[in-house]
Design an enzyme around this catalytic site. Sequence first.
Site, mmCIF file in Angstrom:
data_model
loop_
_atom_site.group_PDB
_atom_site.id
_atom_site.type_symbol
_atom_site.label_atom_id
_atom_site.label_comp_id
_atom_site.label_asym_id
_atom_site.label_seq_id
_atom_site.Cartn_x
_atom_site.Cartn_y
_atom_site.Cartn_z
ATOM 1 N N HIS A 1 -9.848 1.782 0.375
ATOM 2 C CA HIS A 1 -9.702 0.699 1.352
ATOM 3 C C HIS A 1 -10.794 0.727 2.429
ATOM 4 O O HIS A 1 -10.556 0.350 3.581
ATOM 5 C CB HIS A 1 -8.312 0.769 1.978
ATOM 6 C CG HIS A 1 -7.770 -0.547 2.417
ATOM 7 N ND1 HIS A 1 -8.229 -1.211 3.529
ATOM 8 C CD2 HIS A 1 -6.824 -1.335 1.877
ATOM 9 C CE1 HIS A 1 -7.569 -2.342 3.660
ATOM 10 N NE2 HIS A 1 -6.721 -2.450 2.673
ATOM 11 N N HIS B 1 0.804 -1.218 0.000
ATOM 12 C CA HIS B 1 0.000 0.000 0.000
ATOM 13 C C HIS B 1 0.842 1.276 0.000
ATOM 14 O O HIS B 1 0.561 2.227 0.737
ATOM 15 C CB HIS B 1 -0.946 0.003 1.206
ATOM 16 C CG HIS B 1 -2.002 -1.067 1.154
ATOM 17 N ND1 HIS B 1 -2.473 -1.614 -0.020
ATOM 18 C CD2 HIS B 1 -2.697 -1.699 2.156
ATOM 19 C CE1 HIS B 1 -3.400 -2.529 0.253
ATOM 20 N NE2 HIS B 1 -3.552 -2.604 1.564
ATOM 21 N N GLU C 1 -11.471 -3.917 -2.922
ATOM 22 C CA GLU C 1 -10.520 -2.927 -3.423
ATOM 23 C C GLU C 1 -10.338 -3.126 -4.921
ATOM 24 O O GLU C 1 -9.665 -4.060 -5.354
ATOM 25 C CB GLU C 1 -9.183 -3.094 -2.708
ATOM 26 C CG GLU C 1 -9.276 -2.971 -1.204
ATOM 27 C CD GLU C 1 -8.133 -3.698 -0.493
ATOM 28 O OE1 GLU C 1 -6.969 -3.396 -0.772
ATOM 29 O OE2 GLU C 1 -8.413 -4.577 0.332
HETATM 30 C C1 BGC Z 1 -4.395 -6.532 2.064
HETATM 31 C C2 BGC Z 1 -4.227 -7.262 3.361
HETATM 32 C C3 BGC Z 1 -3.809 -6.275 4.393
HETATM 33 C C4 BGC Z 1 -4.847 -5.193 4.488
HETATM 34 C C5 BGC Z 1 -4.407 -4.133 5.455
HETATM 35 C C6 BGC Z 1 -5.436 -5.496 2.233
HETATM 36 O O1 BGC Z 1 -5.572 -4.777 1.064
HETATM 37 O O2 BGC Z 1 -4.692 -7.392 0.994
HETATM 38 O O3 BGC Z 1 -3.289 -8.293 3.244
HETATM 39 O O4 BGC Z 1 -3.630 -6.872 5.649
HETATM 40 O O5 BGC Z 1 -5.030 -4.615 3.252
HETATM 41 O O6 BGC Z 1 -5.447 -3.680 6.156
#
Ligand code: BGC
Length: 358
Positions: free
Chosen positions: A184, A113, A323
């Site tokens: 998210h 991210h 997402e």
């Molecule tokens: C990921 C997860 C991660 C989460 C964080 C998601 O987009 O795929 O692996 O733990 O984001 O909150």
Amino acid sequence: MTLTGSPSQAASDAAVEDFDSIKLYTLKNDQGMTVKVTNYGAIITSITVPDRDGNPGDVVLGYNNVEGYINAVDKPYFGAVVGRYGNRIAEGSFTLDGETYSLAVNNGENSLHGGIIGFDKVVWTVKSADDRSIELTYVAKDMEEGYPGNLDVSVTYTVTDENQLVIDYHATTDKATPVNLTQHTYFNLQGEGEGSILDHELMLNANEFTPVDQGLIPTGKTPNVEGTPFDFTSAKPIGRDIDDDHEQLTFGGGYDHNWVLNKSGEADAPTLAARVHDPASGRVLTVSTTEPGIQFYCGNFLDGRLQGKSGKTYGHRSGFCLETQHYPDSPNQPNFPSTILRPGDTYQTQTVFGFSTK
Ligand code: BGC
């Protein structure tokens, strides 16, 4: 937005230089839908929509002060725009036009991210805002978190009278760079803090998914979901197969995977990606997107340590994320659709979250 606690301590965890510039904005339509957005992380802090009896409920997880977002245990990215690259890049490294780049690594040996201070942890500029729509912009600097190019990003949230939240993403760059922006938000259609989402029924418009290794990096294969717990081509409760003895479910601690969306028609028009129905409240969420993939993550890492905006704790699998995105690790996977944005080109994607009842 109320500010409590110690801004100076919070500021050390995030790129916040001016707490006074952090504000909360409310969008609303004529049907009683409201969406609250802050310019910290371009975070959606609440979405209120009616249930089948017309009772409004807030269906997204989050906090009621900015320190909650900054100091959250395990950094869940509640409600945020993630970038410059949503999801993982293996070993925080990729090669582009003959040059190898090393990114900030923040998830085992991988970059997740956008790195340590991704777009979810910076203060965005509010370019325009009214009751219906808000446009937020951010300029990510050349080599910020290790990514090449000054990247001009814009995210616009708009509510419609059809109870939709339309999200438009734009970006331009002065050097070739990977870009993969997503939202998210964690949804619980029964209401935030109202327990598990395992009874919600999910349909994913996807015949294939991208299996991963133990670090959740795609193997590069795109097998058919038929006959596996990953088959959501017909709606089924999220919890039905989640505890099956399947290696991929072990790696993700449940569902934490990217699906390859079935596409038809115009490439630049959003197509149906997912539909979720909560039988208890009757609320339905429909997700449409121009993106080729969707990460379905069902809050496997939530464990009851986080307490949300109304004082309720967020337990295991008490929210799910859908997402819309390009596939994880695309900069290292030549067979995946490209995520490289070049100078002179415009990154432009749209995702629509639609709410109804049945
Ligand atoms: C990921 C997860 C991660 C989460 C964080 C998601 O987009 O795929 O692996 O733990 O984001 O909150």
